[in-house]
Design an enzyme around this catalytic site. Structure first.
Site, PDB file in Angstrom:
ATOM      1  N   GLU A  76       0.808  -1.224   0.000  1.00  0.00           N
ATOM      2  CA  GLU A  76       0.000   0.000   0.000  1.00  0.00           C
ATOM      3  C   GLU A  76       0.847   1.284   0.000  1.00  0.00           C
ATOM      4  O   GLU A  76       0.358   2.344   0.398  1.00  0.00           O
ATOM      5  CB  GLU A  76      -0.936   0.014   1.209  1.00  0.00           C
ATOM      6  CG  GLU A  76      -2.054  -1.007   1.120  1.00  0.00           C
ATOM      7  CD  GLU A  76      -3.162  -0.692   2.100  1.00  0.00           C
ATOM      8  OE1 GLU A  76      -4.247  -0.290   1.645  1.00  0.00           O
ATOM      9  OE2 GLU A  76      -2.939  -0.865   3.309  1.00  0.00           O
ATOM     10  N   HIS A  95      -0.672   5.889   7.453  1.00  0.00           N
ATOM     11  CA  HIS A  95      -1.832   5.068   7.099  1.00  0.00           C
ATOM     12  C   HIS A  95      -2.026   4.067   8.229  1.00  0.00           C
ATOM     13  O   HIS A  95      -1.112   3.324   8.581  1.00  0.00           O
ATOM     14  CB  HIS A  95      -1.629   4.316   5.779  1.00  0.00           C
ATOM     15  CG  HIS A  95      -2.647   3.224   5.596  1.00  0.00           C
ATOM     16  ND1 HIS A  95      -4.011   3.471   5.605  1.00  0.00           N
ATOM     17  CD2 HIS A  95      -2.523   1.879   5.453  1.00  0.00           C
ATOM     18  CE1 HIS A  95      -4.656   2.326   5.458  1.00  0.00           C
ATOM     19  NE2 HIS A  95      -3.793   1.345   5.365  1.00  0.00           N
ATOM     20  N   HIS A  97      -4.864   1.509  10.844  1.00  0.00           N
ATOM     21  CA  HIS A  97      -6.121   0.789  11.099  1.00  0.00           C
ATOM     22  C   HIS A  97      -6.495   1.039  12.563  1.00  0.00           C
ATOM     23  O   HIS A  97      -6.882   0.123  13.283  1.00  0.00           O
ATOM     24  CB  HIS A  97      -5.959  -0.705  10.823  1.00  0.00           C
ATOM     25  CG  HIS A  97      -5.285  -1.032   9.527  1.00  0.00           C
ATOM     26  ND1 HIS A  97      -4.458  -2.115   9.353  1.00  0.00           N
ATOM     27  CD2 HIS A  97      -5.320  -0.399   8.315  1.00  0.00           C
ATOM     28  CE1 HIS A  97      -4.001  -2.143   8.107  1.00  0.00           C
ATOM     29  NE2 HIS A  97      -4.500  -1.116   7.459  1.00  0.00           N
TER      30      HIS A  97
HETATM   31 ZN   LIG Z   1      -4.197  -0.660   5.206  1.00  0.00          ZN
END
Ligand SMILES: [Zn+2]
Length: 252
Positions: A76, A95, A97
């Site tokens: 990613e 980035h 979660h």
């Molecule tokens: Zn991710």
């Protein structure tokens, strides 16, 4: 900042974000290359808590690898590439979660700052849905530049965008700013879930958010960064050179 200092700073950011419940074994943080704005630095694909200086790789703004490859890159990395490509003022991208943030990506109640330290997440946080542009059979990962650019269009000029069923992106004009915003976004989400369970929530107004973010600068970032460095056993190095924009205080 020279390259070695940037790499050490990035290692510290990985450790802090892992310790502060923003990154788990997955998720990543990057910094724009200090010598070449057409590149950025990001670890090889490894859990952030374990990242060391030798894991850091350089990439072009379309996700291409530059120089040594100590291991497989994050699939990613295009999230970072597309943001640096479109936003020249952005110096760092996270980035994540972040576990208390993810619920807000799958309900119709917006994430919004309710405590003054959380104002930088902004009062208008978009929620990017990969289905809209790429159909309902993706694995939800942003694995090419086209997907990254679509995410950036949703992000616009903001600091934060949610990603439906996945996580979020956070950007900053410095690494310490991006880390600060990421930590306080996770805290805000946690507090907002608790507050919503008790009743109607009074959020910060748009005027309050603007006043806090306009006045926030180096001193506030440094106070958090020094404490977070201590928690993860990393050396604290004064970052006045990085944040640069004065020492007005919004930290109380
Ligand atoms: Zn991710």
């Amino acid at each position: 900042m020279d390259l070695n200092a940037a790499i050490e700073e990035l290692v510290t950011a990985n450790r802090i974000l892992a310790h502060e419940n923003v990154l788990d074994s997955f998720g990543h943080v990057s910094i724009r290359h200090p010598d070449d704005p057409g590149q950025f630095l990001l670890s090889r694909a490894r859990a952030p808590e374990l990242v060391v200086a030798g894991d850091i790789m350089a990439f072009t703004l379309d996700g291409g690898i530059v120089g040594p490859e100590p291991g497989k890159p994050y699939s990613e990395r295009f999230i970072h590439a597309a943001i640096y490509e479109a936003r020249p003022e952005v110096m760092s991208v996270v980035h994540n979660h972040s576990p208390n943030v993810v619920p807000f990506t799958v309900i119709d109640k917006p994430l919004r700052p309710l405590m003054h330290m959380c104002a930088p997440i902004g009062g208008d946080i978009p929620n990017w849905d990969i289905r809209t542009g790429f159909g309902d059979c993706t694995n939800l990962l942003v694995t090419n530049q086209e997907m990254g650019r679509d995410l950036v269009r949703c992000l616009g000029g903001r600091n934060v965008a949610l990603m439906r069923g996945h996580g979020s992106v956070v950007v900053g004009r410095s690494l310490r700013e991006a880390v600060f915003t990421s930590v306080y976004m996770e805290l805000n989400a946690d507090m907002q879930i608790k507050a919503m369970s008790m009743g109607e929530v009074t959020f910060l107004s748009d005027g309050e958010i603007a006043a806090i973010t306009a006045g926030r600068a180096g001193f506030t970032f440094e106070r958090g960064w020094e404490n977070w460095c201590n928690r993860v056993g990393r050396p604290y190095i004064s970052g006045a050179w990085e944040t640069g924009s004065g020492y007005s205080r919004t930290d109380g």
